[in-house]
Design a protein around this motif. Structure first.
Motif, PDB file in Angstrom:
ATOM      1  N   MET A 199       0.440  -2.024  10.872  1.00  0.00           N
ATOM      2  CA  MET A 199       1.885  -2.228  10.898  1.00  0.00           C
ATOM      3  C   MET A 199       2.368  -1.600  12.189  1.00  0.00           C
ATOM      4  O   MET A 199       1.547  -1.112  12.982  1.00  0.00           O
ATOM      5  CB  MET A 199       2.562  -1.612   9.673  1.00  0.00           C
ATOM      6  N   ALA A 200       3.654  -1.592  12.424  1.00  0.00           N
ATOM      7  CA  ALA A 200       4.174  -0.986  13.642  1.00  0.00           C
ATOM      8  C   ALA A 200       5.449  -0.210  13.338  1.00  0.00           C
ATOM      9  O   ALA A 200       6.157  -0.497  12.368  1.00  0.00           O
ATOM     10  CB  ALA A 200       4.453  -2.051  14.701  1.00  0.00           C
ATOM     11  N   HIS A 241      -2.475 -12.161  11.143  1.00  0.00           N
ATOM     12  CA  HIS A 241      -3.071 -10.953  10.570  1.00  0.00           C
ATOM     13  C   HIS A 241      -3.691 -10.066  11.647  1.00  0.00           C
ATOM     14  O   HIS A 241      -4.420  -9.136  11.333  1.00  0.00           O
ATOM     15  CB  HIS A 241      -4.129 -11.276   9.498  1.00  0.00           C
ATOM     16  N   ARG A 242      -3.406 -10.325  12.916  1.00  0.00           N
ATOM     17  CA  ARG A 242      -3.955  -9.545  14.031  1.00  0.00           C
ATOM     18  C   ARG A 242      -2.828  -8.884  14.803  1.00  0.00           C
ATOM     19  O   ARG A 242      -1.894  -9.548  15.241  1.00  0.00           O
ATOM     20  CB  ARG A 242      -4.740 -10.439  14.981  1.00  0.00           C
ATOM     21  N   TYR A 243      -2.952  -7.579  14.994  1.00  0.00           N
ATOM     22  CA  TYR A 243      -1.961  -6.831  15.754  1.00  0.00           C
ATOM     23  C   TYR A 243      -1.970  -7.283  17.210  1.00  0.00           C
ATOM     24  O   TYR A 243      -3.024  -7.467  17.809  1.00  0.00           O
ATOM     25  CB  TYR A 243      -2.260  -5.330  15.692  1.00  0.00           C
ATOM     26  N   ARG A 302       0.842  -1.195   0.000  1.00  0.00           N
ATOM     27  CA  ARG A 302       0.000   0.000   0.000  1.00  0.00           C
ATOM     28  C   ARG A 302       0.881   1.251   0.000  1.00  0.00           C
ATOM     29  O   ARG A 302       1.960   1.260   0.614  1.00  0.00           O
ATOM     30  CB  ARG A 302      -0.896   0.002   1.233  1.00  0.00           C
ATOM     31  N   PRO A 303       0.456   2.325  -0.650  1.00  0.00           N
ATOM     32  CA  PRO A 303       1.250   3.565  -0.677  1.00  0.00           C
ATOM     33  C   PRO A 303       1.562   4.095   0.725  1.00  0.00           C
ATOM     34  O   PRO A 303       2.661   4.585   0.968  1.00  0.00           O
ATOM     35  CB  PRO A 303       0.375   4.553  -1.451  1.00  0.00           C
ATOM     36  N   GLU A 304       0.617   3.958   1.640  1.00  0.00           N
ATOM     37  CA  GLU A 304       0.839   4.433   3.016  1.00  0.00           C
ATOM     38  C   GLU A 304       1.967   3.659   3.690  1.00  0.00           C
ATOM     39  O   GLU A 304       2.767   4.229   4.425  1.00  0.00           O
ATOM     40  CB  GLU A 304      -0.444   4.279   3.858  1.00  0.00           C
ATOM     41  N   VAL A 305       2.022   2.361   3.435  1.00  0.00           N
ATOM     42  CA  VAL A 305       3.071   1.523   4.017  1.00  0.00           C
ATOM     43  C   VAL A 305       4.432   1.933   3.451  1.00  0.00           C
ATOM     44  O   VAL A 305       5.405   2.072   4.196  1.00  0.00           O
ATOM     45  CB  VAL A 305       2.783   0.029   3.763  1.00  0.00           C
ATOM     46  N   LEU A 306       4.497   2.147   2.149  1.00  0.00           N
ATOM     47  CA  LEU A 306       5.756   2.572   1.525  1.00  0.00           C
ATOM     48  C   LEU A 306       6.211   3.924   2.055  1.00  0.00           C
ATOM     49  O   LEU A 306       7.406   4.128   2.318  1.00  0.00           O
ATOM     50  CB  LEU A 306       5.607   2.626   0.004  1.00  0.00           C
ATOM     51  N   GLU A 307       5.273   4.834   2.238  1.00  0.00           N
ATOM     52  CA  GLU A 307       5.618   6.163   2.757  1.00  0.00           C
ATOM     53  C   GLU A 307       6.161   6.079   4.180  1.00  0.00           C
ATOM     54  O   GLU A 307       7.198   6.672   4.493  1.00  0.00           O
ATOM     55  CB  GLU A 307       4.393   7.068   2.719  1.00  0.00           C
ATOM     56  N   ILE A 308       5.495   5.327   5.029  1.00  0.00           N
ATOM     57  CA  ILE A 308       5.942   5.186   6.416  1.00  0.00           C
ATOM     58  C   ILE A 308       7.277   4.454   6.471  1.00  0.00           C
ATOM     59  O   ILE A 308       8.197   4.878   7.165  1.00  0.00           O
ATOM     60  CB  ILE A 308       4.871   4.465   7.259  1.00  0.00           C
ATOM     61  N   ALA A 309       7.402   3.360   5.739  1.00  0.00           N
ATOM     62  CA  ALA A 309       8.647   2.589   5.729  1.00  0.00           C
ATOM     63  C   ALA A 309       9.809   3.434   5.208  1.00  0.00           C
ATOM     64  O   ALA A 309      10.935   3.334   5.706  1.00  0.00           O
ATOM     65  CB  ALA A 309       8.487   1.327   4.895  1.00  0.00           C
ATOM     66  N   ILE A 334       6.978   0.793  20.914  1.00  0.00           N
ATOM     67  CA  ILE A 334       6.261   0.286  19.757  1.00  0.00           C
ATOM     68  C   ILE A 334       5.040   1.170  19.532  1.00  0.00           C
ATOM     69  O   ILE A 334       4.292   1.440  20.470  1.00  0.00           O
ATOM     70  CB  ILE A 334       5.767  -1.162  19.983  1.00  0.00           C
ATOM     71  N   GLU A 335       4.856   1.600  18.297  1.00  0.00           N
ATOM     72  CA  GLU A 335       3.677   2.383  17.941  1.00  0.00           C
ATOM     73  C   GLU A 335       2.869   1.602  16.908  1.00  0.00           C
ATOM     74  O   GLU A 335       3.386   1.227  15.858  1.00  0.00           O
ATOM     75  CB  GLU A 335       4.091   3.732  17.354  1.00  0.00           C
ATOM     76  N   ARG A 336       1.616   1.360  17.221  1.00  0.00           N
ATOM     77  CA  ARG A 336       0.718   0.715  16.266  1.00  0.00           C
ATOM     78  C   ARG A 336       0.303   1.746  15.221  1.00  0.00           C
ATOM     79  O   ARG A 336      -0.077   2.869  15.553  1.00  0.00           O
ATOM     80  CB  ARG A 336      -0.526   0.189  16.978  1.00  0.00           C
ATOM     81  N   ILE A 337       0.371   1.355  13.952  1.00  0.00           N
ATOM     82  CA  ILE A 337      -0.061   2.207  12.853  1.00  0.00           C
ATOM     83  C   ILE A 337      -1.251   1.524  12.176  1.00  0.00           C
ATOM     84  O   ILE A 337      -1.147   0.385  11.718  1.00  0.00           O
ATOM     85  CB  ILE A 337       1.073   2.413  11.812  1.00  0.00           C
ATOM     86  N   ASP A 338      -2.374   2.221  12.135  1.00  0.00           N
ATOM     87  CA  ASP A 338      -3.561   1.720  11.441  1.00  0.00           C
ATOM     88  C   ASP A 338      -3.603   2.335  10.051  1.00  0.00           C
ATOM     89  O   ASP A 338      -3.530   3.559   9.908  1.00  0.00           O
ATOM     90  CB  ASP A 338      -4.829   2.070  12.223  1.00  0.00           C
TER      91      ASP A 338
END
Length: 163
Positions: free
Chosen positions: A131-132, A102-104, A15-22, A151-155
């Motif tokens: 993700m985290a 698949h569960r945080y 996902r674009p959001e995952v790529l941006e955060i990573a 650890i920060e949970r990212i929704d």
């Protein structure tokens, strides 16, 4: 302080959001179920990636990916395996990372944090897309404050269909 993206179960979707955060982190930890070499290649284009093989990572491209990793990252001992039940009791890690469900989940047990970043790939059922971000502080400052790992949970938002 060091920021690390922790992801799992991408199942052939970045996902674009995952790529941006990573991309805003120093490195990426992937707890398996990548599903294709193109996903791993794309992640490696943006950051250094430490990865373990998931139960859906099959084929010759995945043969070189280890089933588990025992690494030291910025002074933090990390053990990674895709499936939690395959983690040995004597792992000796500060942080244990798994995926698969698949569960945080993020739980401290004694001196060890057990993290499952959830899935940031295709949405299954009504599960959250997560993700985290792992933040590892400097050892000297941690001795003063008592906190070295956070650890920060990212929704990640998902589209809601009106159909």
């Amino acid at each position: 302080m060091h920021r690390i993206a922790v992801i799992s179960d991408t199942h052939n979707l970045l996902r674009p959001e995952v790529l941006e955060i990573a991309g805003s982190c120093e490195s990426i930890l992937h707890a398996g179920d990548i599903s294709s070499p193109e996903i791993l290649d794309r992640l490696r284009e943006i950051r250094e990636v430490s990865v373990v093989r998931g139960n859906n990572d099959r084929g010759s491209w995945a043969q070189e990916i280890p089933d588990h990793l025992n690494i030291n990252l910025f002074g933090c001992r990390i053990y990674m395996a895709h499936i939690k039940r395959k983690i040995p009791a004597d792992h000796g890690a500060d942080l244990v990372i798994s995926g698969h469900s698949h569960r945080y989940s993020c739980v401290q047990d004694g001196d060890t944090i057990y993290l499952n970043p959830g899935s940031c790939g295709p949405r299954r059922f009504n599960q959250d897309i997560t993700m985290a971000i792992l933040t590892i502080g400097e050892e000297k400052k941690a001795q003063e404050s008592g906190t070295r790992i956070s650890i920060e949970r990212i929704d990640i938002p998902h589209e809601v269909s009106n159909i």
